[in-house]
Design a protein around this motif. Sequence first.
Motif, PDB file in Angstrom:
ATOM      1  N   LEU A  51       0.834  -1.197   0.000  1.00 45.77           N
ATOM      2  CA  LEU A  51       0.000   0.000   0.000  1.00 45.77           C
ATOM      3  C   LEU A  51       0.878   1.260   0.000  1.00 45.77           C
ATOM      4  N   ASP A  52       1.674   1.367  -1.038  1.00 48.39           N
ATOM      5  CA  ASP A  52       2.511   2.549  -1.248  1.00 48.39           C
ATOM      6  C   ASP A  52       1.810   3.402  -2.304  1.00 48.39           C
ATOM      7  N   ASN A 301       9.926  -1.397   5.103  1.00 48.32           N
ATOM      8  CA  ASN A 301      10.730  -0.207   5.352  1.00 48.32           C
ATOM      9  C   ASN A 301       9.895   0.982   5.812  1.00 48.32           C
ATOM     10  N   GLY A 302       8.595   0.760   6.027  1.00 48.89           N
ATOM     11  CA  GLY A 302       7.721   1.814   6.516  1.00 48.89           C
ATOM     12  C   GLY A 302       7.194   2.762   5.464  1.00 48.89           C
ATOM     13  N   ARG A 303       7.581   2.572   4.208  1.00 46.86           N
ATOM     14  CA  ARG A 303       7.138   3.474   3.140  1.00 46.86           C
ATOM     15  C   ARG A 303       5.825   3.002   2.536  1.00 46.86           C
ATOM     16  N   SER A 304       4.788   3.127   3.316  1.00 45.95           N
ATOM     17  CA  SER A 304       3.452   2.763   2.846  1.00 45.95           C
ATOM     18  C   SER A 304       2.436   3.620   3.594  1.00 45.95           C
ATOM     19  N   ALA A 305       1.186   3.494   3.207  1.00 47.81           N
ATOM     20  CA  ALA A 305       0.148   4.414   3.663  1.00 47.81           C
ATOM     21  C   ALA A 305      -0.660   3.854   4.827  1.00 47.81           C
ATOM     22  N   THR A 306      -1.265   4.774   5.539  1.00 52.30           N
ATOM     23  CA  THR A 306      -2.338   4.486   6.479  1.00 52.30           C
ATOM     24  C   THR A 306      -3.642   4.856   5.783  1.00 52.30           C
ATOM     25  N   TYR A 307      -4.724   4.111   6.042  1.00 50.34           N
ATOM     26  CA  TYR A 307      -5.980   4.386   5.348  1.00 50.34           C
ATOM     27  C   TYR A 307      -7.133   4.537   6.323  1.00 50.34           C
ATOM     28  N   PHE A 308      -8.200   5.186   5.837  1.00 54.22           N
ATOM     29  CA  PHE A 308      -9.420   5.410   6.607  1.00 54.22           C
ATOM     30  C   PHE A 308     -10.613   5.354   5.654  1.00 54.22           C
TER      31      PHE A 308
END
Length: 361
Positions: A51-52, A301-308
Amino acid sequence: MTTSLRAASRATLVAAAGLGLAAALSPAAPATSAADTATAMSSRPAPTTVLDVRGLEQGDPPAVRWSERRSGRTVIHGAGGATTPAPNRLDQFAPMGSGYVIQTIGAGGSTTRWLGADGTSGERSWKTGYGLAVSAQGKAVAFSGKGGRVWSIDEFGDRVLRFNPVPINGRGRAVAVFGEDCKESSTSNGCAVYVNGSRRAYYTSSHGIVDRVPRLRLTSTGRGRWVGGITSLSDAGSCSAMLRSWKVAWRTCDNQFSDISPDDRHVLGTPAYADGFGPTSLDVLSTTDGSVVRSFTSARNGRSATYFDEVWEDAGHVLVVTYQADRWAVVRLGVDGSMEYAVAPRRGTMDIRAPFQLQTR
């Protein structure tokens, strides 16, 4: 932050729920067979997409209604490019009649009212619990207030109907409406509204029947013959079950359930445990057996999104509001793993409310 609280609340206390009206009015739940209680599992790994959401191509605007806050002004984008001015404290909304049923958040909690297409508020408002419940075809919207009181507004926009209250303390959370016309007549069988209290799920019908939802502690989603919800909650997470005609079809402790697709084939699975700013992984599950059809996962590596605000746009696509790299966007996720922007990214921070919201369905 209102948006993150909405997501956490949805993941832990449920966002939508339901079952067909005929099942809701059934006097007894069918027995559960051994085959019905199978734990969801897949014979092969599900295809995954990280989810980037940086640098995606721009696609069509959302096919559902969505709101946008810019320069201190909030508008709801409707069909054909029409816009409706709305309060800046807008938290949930659903199309209804010529306008919208909206819910705003303030110091005193949630307030629900009808809003005309020109932004004019209806004569009445209600202090309610969080959550709007929308029927499958969008012709009725329900909400719940103090002491388990329940109301619905129908497609005429100005017809408000009242139901027998459900036996809960505090304000209830309406999670689903089954039936498109809550006023019983020679051409209507009425409807049933599913409401979550803090500990139990209930339904109340236009026939005057009030009862518990069987087999589930809290309901979280439903459509047609399918209903899903939480069976247990603990500090370590939660377990859920998917029911078909009130028989347990399968169980999982990997996900909580969100929206069911318009063709009833898939259900969205959010993480079983909600923590932090918001969820970073989303599963698309088969309603039939719980197998994972597609996973949108976080990057190591933490390079992805948070979603709502995850909402089905159509049978093959899900819309989500995302936050990544100091930018908010509305992203279209395909069951086939595709991703594109439905609303282009806008710079922002995680310390403020999201500038975008999607309608409740």
